[in-house]
Motif scaffolding. Structure first.
Motif, PDB file in Angstrom:
ATOM      1  N   ALA A  31       3.042  36.904  56.061  1.00  0.00           N
ATOM      2  CA  ALA A  31       2.765  35.852  56.580  1.00  0.00           C
ATOM      3  C   ALA A  31       2.003  35.566  57.119  1.00  0.00           C
ATOM      4  O   ALA A  31       0.882  34.910  57.701  1.00  0.00           O
ATOM      5  CB  ALA A  31       3.526  34.557  56.861  1.00  0.00           C
ATOM      6  N   VAL A  32       2.321  36.166  59.017  1.00  0.00           N
ATOM      7  CA  VAL A  32       1.629  36.201  60.394  1.00  0.00           C
ATOM      8  C   VAL A  32       0.854  36.753  59.928  1.00  0.00           C
ATOM      9  O   VAL A  32      -1.038  36.171  60.305  1.00  0.00           O
ATOM     10  CB  VAL A  32       3.011  36.678  61.202  1.00  0.00           C
ATOM     11  N   GLY A  42     -11.408  31.231  66.031  1.00  0.00           N
ATOM     12  CA  GLY A  42     -10.698  32.493  65.617  1.00  0.00           C
ATOM     13  C   GLY A  42     -12.446  33.547  66.268  1.00  0.00           C
ATOM     14  O   GLY A  42     -12.427  34.565  67.342  1.00  0.00           O
ATOM     15  N   LEU A 101      -6.700  35.175  58.758  1.00  0.00           N
ATOM     16  CA  LEU A 101      -7.742  33.653  58.679  1.00  0.00           C
ATOM     17  C   LEU A 101      -8.209  33.123  59.109  1.00  0.00           C
ATOM     18  O   LEU A 101      -9.329  32.932  59.793  1.00  0.00           O
ATOM     19  CB  LEU A 101      -6.815  33.285  57.430  1.00  0.00           C
ATOM     20  N   LEU A 102      -7.049  33.657  60.507  1.00  0.00           N
ATOM     21  CA  LEU A 102      -7.928  32.930  62.167  1.00  0.00           C
ATOM     22  C   LEU A 102      -8.518  33.447  62.482  1.00  0.00           C
ATOM     23  O   LEU A 102     -10.194  33.050  62.819  1.00  0.00           O
ATOM     24  CB  LEU A 102      -7.032  32.544  63.032  1.00  0.00           C
ATOM     25  N   VAL A 113       3.656  34.552  68.203  1.00  0.00           N
ATOM     26  CA  VAL A 113       3.914  35.716  68.000  1.00  0.00           C
ATOM     27  C   VAL A 113       5.275  36.979  68.153  1.00  0.00           C
ATOM     28  O   VAL A 113       5.474  37.583  67.534  1.00  0.00           O
ATOM     29  CB  VAL A 113       2.217  36.650  67.283  1.00  0.00           C
ATOM     30  N   LEU A 144      -1.418  37.488  57.404  1.00  0.00           N
ATOM     31  CA  LEU A 144      -2.469  36.660  56.409  1.00  0.00           C
ATOM     32  C   LEU A 144      -2.756  36.129  57.784  1.00  0.00           C
ATOM     33  O   LEU A 144      -4.217  35.297  57.135  1.00  0.00           O
ATOM     34  CB  LEU A 144      -1.374  36.170  55.432  1.00  0.00           C
ATOM     35  N   LEU A 145      -2.349  35.090  58.152  1.00  0.00           N
ATOM     36  CA  LEU A 145      -2.891  33.903  59.028  1.00  0.00           C
ATOM     37  C   LEU A 145      -3.296  34.294  60.180  1.00  0.00           C
ATOM     38  O   LEU A 145      -4.859  33.797  60.439  1.00  0.00           O
ATOM     39  CB  LEU A 145      -1.622  33.169  60.192  1.00  0.00           C
ATOM     40  N   LEU A 146      -3.400  35.878  60.872  1.00  0.00           N
ATOM     41  CA  LEU A 146      -4.175  36.237  61.484  1.00  0.00           C
ATOM     42  C   LEU A 146      -5.303  36.653  60.962  1.00  0.00           C
ATOM     43  O   LEU A 146      -6.836  35.783  62.111  1.00  0.00           O
ATOM     44  CB  LEU A 146      -3.705  36.914  62.396  1.00  0.00           C
ATOM     45  N   THR A 187     -12.569  30.640  61.139  1.00  0.00           N
ATOM     46  CA  THR A 187     -12.419  29.900  61.676  1.00  0.00           C
ATOM     47  C   THR A 187     -12.949  29.707  62.630  1.00  0.00           C
ATOM     48  O   THR A 187     -13.354  30.707  63.655  1.00  0.00           O
ATOM     49  CB  THR A 187     -10.506  29.245  62.274  1.00  0.00           C
ATOM     50  N   LEU A 240      -0.832  32.434  71.463  1.00  0.00           N
ATOM     51  CA  LEU A 240      -0.683  32.449  70.076  1.00  0.00           C
ATOM     52  C   LEU A 240      -0.232  33.640  70.082  1.00  0.00           C
ATOM     53  O   LEU A 240       0.747  34.014  69.824  1.00  0.00           O
ATOM     54  CB  LEU A 240      -2.173  32.441  69.593  1.00  0.00           C
TER      55      LEU A 240
END
Length: 292
Positions: A151-152, A166, A158-159, A200, A154-156, A163, A196
């Motif tokens: 999950a982390v 990012g 996407l970030l 993590v 995937l979020l990174l 975004t 961030l």
């Protein structure tokens, strides 16, 4: 067959723990172009904060959330107080500073929390699953660790790819002057990157601590293996950090299970050398731009 499956699943869980720490290193590298060797003791401090809350009778998840939030705050404070004065200096200055922070935070943790070993709980079971006559050496907490790291990752991804925050963090890391000319608030982006990354790192500390004993130096060995995992995958790639962690964790598990635990460190060095000889930038590195 049972030993092979057990060794592989142990390596999978261990590799995800390496990947969690590698993700923190990748995040700080992508957002500041600094390798933070103080990541482990910073995470360790937040794990102790969670342990204090849990020992006071509150739920594991409250301590879990407190650790992540304290990691976010600690990362921002470290960047503003300790790192910012040397941010316009050569990057080696900041790296040496993080090594000094490694020692200082260790000493503070020993003074505040003591050096004795303390048990840290796990929110899920620590026994494997039974499948017929075969015991599957994958615990409930191991499944949670795998899902959390994925999950982390995937979020990174996407970030940094989709975004504005990012993209601004990456621009600030690569060229601060150009980023400022484009209207990016560079100092804010650097602070967010450190915050961030520390959060993590706190997650990796919690995953390592779950169901184990903690003390001020309990994460020290993970610094080496997490750094190797990040370099294997490429310091600029969250996906590479996870793949590098899996390669390292599964490989070292088989080395320990079939050859001996005394050669694990040597095996990690050999794996790193082979990968860097074949692909110096890591498995998921991008080709550098050609200069004319």
């Amino acid at each position: 067959m049972q030993q092979f499956l057990t060794t592989a699943l142990n390596g999978l869980t261990q590799g995800m723990i390496f990947a969690a720490f590698a993700l923190a290193l990748v995040l700080i590298w992508r957002s500041t172009r600094i390798v933070n060797f103080a990541q482990a003791p910073m995470a360790m401090i937040t794990v102790y904060i969670a342990l204090v809350i849990i020992d006071a009778g509150y739920s594991y998840w409250l301590g879990f959330a407190a650790a992540l939030l304290s990691g976010l705050l600690l990362g921002a404070v470290v960047e503003r107080v300790a790192v910012r004065p040397v941010e316009d200096k050569p990057h080696i200055n900041a790296v040496i500073l993080t090594l000094g922070l490694f020692i200082v935070i260790h000493a503070l943790a020993a003074v505040i929390f003591g050096s004795r070993y303390r048990s840290f709980p796990a929110p899920f079971g620590l026994s494997g699953f039974q499948l017929g006559d075969m015991n599957i050496a994958l615990t409930g907490f191991g499944v949670f660790s795998i899902l959390a790291v994925l999950a982390v990752m995937l979020l990174l991804v996407l970030l940094f790819r989709f975004t504005n925050v990012g993209l601004m963090m990456r621009a600030s890391a690569f060229n601060q002057e150009v980023a400022r000319l484009l209207g990016v608030r560079v100092t804010r982006m650097l602070t967010q990157g450190w915050a961030l990354a520390a959060m993590v790192g706190s997650l990796s500390g919690l995953l390592i601590a779950g169901g184990n004993l903690v003390h001020p130096a309990y994460m020290d060995s993970v610094v080496v293996f997490g750094f190797v995992a990040a370099v294997l995958g490429g310091l600029d790639s969250p996906i590479g950090a996870v793949v590098g962690g899996l390669i390292l964790g599964i490989s070292l598990s088989f080395v320990s299970g079939y050859i001996g635990s005394e050669v694990v460190a040597l095996a990690a060095l050999v794996i790193l050398m082979v990968v860097l000889l074949v692909r110096p930038g890591g498995l998921f590195s991008h080709a550098p731009a050609r200069r004319v």
